[in-house]
Design an enzyme around this catalytic site. Structure first.
Site, PDB file in Angstrom:
ATOM      1  N   THR A  19       0.829  -1.213   0.000  1.00  0.00           N
ATOM      2  CA  THR A  19       0.000   0.000   0.000  1.00  0.00           C
ATOM      3  C   THR A  19       0.860   1.259   0.000  1.00  0.00           C
ATOM      4  O   THR A  19       0.623   2.197  -0.773  1.00  0.00           O
ATOM      5  CB  THR A  19      -0.868   0.006   1.276  1.00  0.00           C
ATOM      6  OG1 THR A  19      -1.405  -1.286   1.442  1.00  0.00           O
ATOM      7  CG2 THR A  19      -1.964   1.021   1.209  1.00  0.00           C
ATOM      8  N   VAL A  20       1.869   1.281   0.880  1.00  0.00           N
ATOM      9  CA  VAL A  20       2.673   2.505   1.010  1.00  0.00           C
ATOM     10  C   VAL A  20       3.561   2.688  -0.225  1.00  0.00           C
ATOM     11  O   VAL A  20       3.691   3.810  -0.752  1.00  0.00           O
ATOM     12  CB  VAL A  20       3.523   2.467   2.299  1.00  0.00           C
ATOM     13  CG1 VAL A  20       4.381   3.722   2.407  1.00  0.00           C
ATOM     14  CG2 VAL A  20       2.623   2.339   3.521  1.00  0.00           C
ATOM     15  N   LYS A 109       9.306   0.328  11.419  1.00  0.00           N
ATOM     16  CA  LYS A 109       9.476   0.517  12.867  1.00  0.00           C
ATOM     17  C   LYS A 109      10.017  -0.722  13.561  1.00  0.00           C
ATOM     18  O   LYS A 109      10.776  -0.629  14.513  1.00  0.00           O
ATOM     19  CB  LYS A 109       8.173   0.945  13.530  1.00  0.00           C
ATOM     20  CG  LYS A 109       6.993   0.088  13.187  1.00  0.00           C
ATOM     21  CD  LYS A 109       5.933   0.913  12.545  1.00  0.00           C
ATOM     22  CE  LYS A 109       5.392   0.187  11.342  1.00  0.00           C
ATOM     23  NZ  LYS A 109       4.688   1.059  10.436  1.00  0.00           N
ATOM     24  N   GLU A 133      10.884   9.042   9.156  1.00  0.00           N
ATOM     25  CA  GLU A 133       9.704   9.773   9.618  1.00  0.00           C
ATOM     26  C   GLU A 133       8.437   8.926   9.515  1.00  0.00           C
ATOM     27  O   GLU A 133       7.532   9.013  10.359  1.00  0.00           O
ATOM     28  CB  GLU A 133       9.538  11.055   8.770  1.00  0.00           C
ATOM     29  CG  GLU A 133       8.444  11.970   9.235  1.00  0.00           C
ATOM     30  CD  GLU A 133       8.693  12.518  10.635  1.00  0.00           C
ATOM     31  OE1 GLU A 133       9.604  13.338  10.796  1.00  0.00           O
ATOM     32  OE2 GLU A 133       7.972  12.113  11.569  1.00  0.00           O
ATOM     33  N   GLY A 138       2.609   7.876  10.959  1.00  0.00           N
ATOM     34  CA  GLY A 138       2.223   8.183   9.571  1.00  0.00           C
ATOM     35  C   GLY A 138       2.608   9.604   9.179  1.00  0.00           C
ATOM     36  O   GLY A 138       3.786   9.964   9.164  1.00  0.00           O
ATOM     37  N   GLY A 191     -10.909  -3.603   6.030  1.00  0.00           N
ATOM     38  CA  GLY A 191      -9.518  -3.320   5.670  1.00  0.00           C
ATOM     39  C   GLY A 191      -8.808  -2.397   6.653  1.00  0.00           C
ATOM     40  O   GLY A 191      -7.684  -1.966   6.416  1.00  0.00           O
ATOM     41  N   ASP A 205       3.166  -3.166  17.852  1.00  0.00           N
ATOM     42  CA  ASP A 205       3.428  -2.111  16.861  1.00  0.00           C
ATOM     43  C   ASP A 205       3.627  -0.758  17.579  1.00  0.00           C
ATOM     44  O   ASP A 205       4.565  -0.016  17.264  1.00  0.00           O
ATOM     45  CB  ASP A 205       2.250  -2.040  15.878  1.00  0.00           C
ATOM     46  CG  ASP A 205       2.352  -0.871  14.922  1.00  0.00           C
ATOM     47  OD1 ASP A 205       3.177  -0.939  13.991  1.00  0.00           O
ATOM     48  OD2 ASP A 205       1.630   0.128  15.113  1.00  0.00           O
ATOM     49  N   LYS A 209       7.060   1.758  17.961  1.00  0.00           N
ATOM     50  CA  LYS A 209       7.058   3.197  17.681  1.00  0.00           C
ATOM     51  C   LYS A 209       7.496   4.012  18.895  1.00  0.00           C
ATOM     52  O   LYS A 209       8.250   4.979  18.759  1.00  0.00           O
ATOM     53  CB  LYS A 209       5.658   3.609  17.228  1.00  0.00           C
ATOM     54  CG  LYS A 209       5.275   2.996  15.876  1.00  0.00           C
ATOM     55  CD  LYS A 209       3.801   3.186  15.592  1.00  0.00           C
ATOM     56  CE  LYS A 209       3.400   2.594  14.249  1.00  0.00           C
ATOM     57  NZ  LYS A 209       1.948   2.535  14.065  1.00  0.00           N
TER      58      LYS A 209
HETATM   59  N1  HSE Z   1      -0.878  -0.904  11.661  1.00  0.00           N
HETATM   60  C1  HSE Z   1      -0.546   0.394  12.148  1.00  0.00           C
HETATM   61  C2  HSE Z   1      -1.758   1.028  12.796  1.00  0.00           C
HETATM   62  C3  HSE Z   1      -0.026   1.341  11.113  1.00  0.00           C
HETATM   63  O1  HSE Z   1      -2.818   0.426  12.844  1.00  0.00           O
HETATM   64  O2  HSE Z   1      -1.616   2.143  13.270  1.00  0.00           O
HETATM   65  C4  HSE Z   1       1.351   1.013  10.697  1.00  0.00           C
HETATM   66  O3  HSE Z   1       2.210   0.987  11.777  1.00  0.00           O
END
Ligand code: HSE
Length: 434
Positions: A19-20, A109, A133, A138, A191, A205, A209
């Site tokens: 996606t990115v 990350k 960054e 995001g 999604g 996750d 971060k």
């Molecule tokens: N999956 C992450 C989120 C975004 O739901 O914020 C990417 O790190």
């Protein structure tokens, strides 16, 4: 090379076209609308599947099955790593690029949280940029704000909502009253959540971060095992709804703070009062609060994921490559980053707490619960008990006064011995007032 001069073209190798990656290629096509000091040309791309439909035309770029080959290719000046994952091809690609003296821009990350010290040291030794960054928040410009613009701030705490999936799930549980599992599967259908949601819902996750932010804000060495991590998967809809009756929201809060002993990092659900800035962050948004001298508190908020926002953050890093020599990726040189304090320190905290549980509907059960708390020296501030109806178990929520976490944990061990609840009670810290 360490960067590029204004007006020059930079030849990019883009590794990873999910996606990115696709969002980045689309944004590069619109670079004439952006404020990039030079030209960006995509020379080469690499991904798992060459034929997958991505909505962008990749036929004009050299294709590499192996991203390491792409990183080493003659016609690639800069590597954009969007593969993801802390090891495997992402790590090999980043290391190959840095070893070849090429700048790297990454959104990864997990890689930085798990191998950040070695990779930053490699970038420093080669004198090349390692920019990330897009790895945190995001489109929120928090990494370079902390590292550069806020280098005049003595940070005390960096906290926030760093996972949009969890925030979406908690927001939907509040809005609809639906159970966690139901909201998660709806989020997957739409999604918003990955098919394998583990990294998001486990809090991992957000832990990746917050470690990155801690390393920049406090010069702490990224060390994932020292982050105390709890996710959202044990939160019940009744916890969210009863917390709301006390004027609180439940959020997954990631935090790094410094005290006299050092720096502590944790990710865990927390109650925030409805007038707290984090309470206003709904759906998949992210937010970061930086507290320190002599500025007080700064709040950043915005979309923390998605093709456009993440690609825009990558673009900002690519623009930086035209802007002078590389600096240490985490601000402080990698070899000077100091160890984090043990995650066990979290168990020594004093806080007010929320306890949510379903009490077996028998005489004396509520008294037994309050006695267990009293015996542990925990004082109740507020309490709600709803009717069990015909379920046989009554939802109860307690807010405690300030007390040691160890004392409430002791009380909950006693509650478990007494077998007075129909579920395992949730113990959630209450965030201090804003
Ligand atoms: N999956 C992450 C989120 C975004 O739901 O914020 C990417 O790190």
């Amino acid at each position: 090379m360490t960067g590029a001069r204004a007006g020059e073209a930079l030849r990019l190798g883009v590794a990873g076209l999910g996606t990115v990656g696709a969002g980045l290629l689309a944004l590069i096509e619109r670079q004439h609308e952006l404020r990039i000091p030079g030209r960006l040309e995509v020379s080469a791309v690499s991904a798992r599947s060459r034929s997958r439909g991505r909505g962008v035309d990749i036929s004009g770029f050299r294709w590499h099955d192996d991203p390491v080959e792409l990183a080493e290719a003659e016609d690639v000046d800069v590597v954009v790593e969007l593969i993801g994952g802390s090891d495997g091809p992402a790590r090999r690609t980043v290391e190959a690029a840095l070893r070849a003296g090429k700048p790297v821009v990454t959104a990864n990350k997990a890689l930085l949280a798990e191998h950040g010290v070695e990779i930053a040291a490699l970038a420093e030794a080669r004198g090349v940029h390692l920019l990330f960054e897009a790895a945190v928040g995001g489109a929120i410009p928090i990494v370079r704000s902390l590292r550069d613009s806020l280098s005049g701030v003595i940070a005390a705490r960096v906290s926030g909502i760093l996972n949009g999936t969890c925030n979406y799930i908690l927001s939907e549980m509040l809005r609809t009253g639906a159970a966690y599992a139901e909201v998660l599967s709806e989020a997957q259908r739409l999604g918003y959540a990955e098919r394998d949601p583990y990294l998001d819902v486990s809090g991992m996750d957000a832990a990746h971060k917050v470690l990155i932010l801690a390393s920049i804000a406090f010069g702490a060495r990224p060390d994932l095992p020292q982050v105390s991590v709890e996710g959202v998967d044990r939160i019940e809809a009744m916890d969210i709804s009863l917390a709301s009756r006390f004027d609180y929201r439940i959020k997954l809060v990631a935090e790094a703070f410094r005290d006299a002993s050092g720096v502590t990092c944790r990710v865990a659900p927390a109650l925030v009062r409805i007038d707290h800035p984090l309470a206003q962050i709904g759906g998949p948004l992210n937010a970061v609060i930086v507290e320190g001298e002599p500025v007080g508190r700064l709040t950043f908020t915005g979309p923390g994921a998605g093709a456009g926002p993440t690609a825009a953050a990558v673009m900002g890093d690519l623009a930086r490559l035209f802007d002078g020599p590389a600096t240490a990726p985490f601000g402080a040189p990698a070899r000077t980053l100091a160890p984090l304090l043990s995650r066990a320190r979290v168990s020594q905290e004093r806080s007010a707490f929320f306890i949510g549980a379903r009490l077996s509907d028998r005489p004396g059960v509520l008294a037994a619960l309050s006695e267990a708390l009293a015996e542990a020296g925990v004082s109740i501030d507020k309490l709600i008990q709803d009717s069990a109806g015909d379920t046989g178990a009554a939802p109860v929520a307690i807010l405690t006064h300030l007390c040691p976490r160890a004392a409430v944990e002791r009380a909950l061990v006693r509650v478990s011995e007494l077998a007075i609840t129909a579920d395992v009670p949730r113990l959630i810290r209450i965030e201090a007032r804003a």
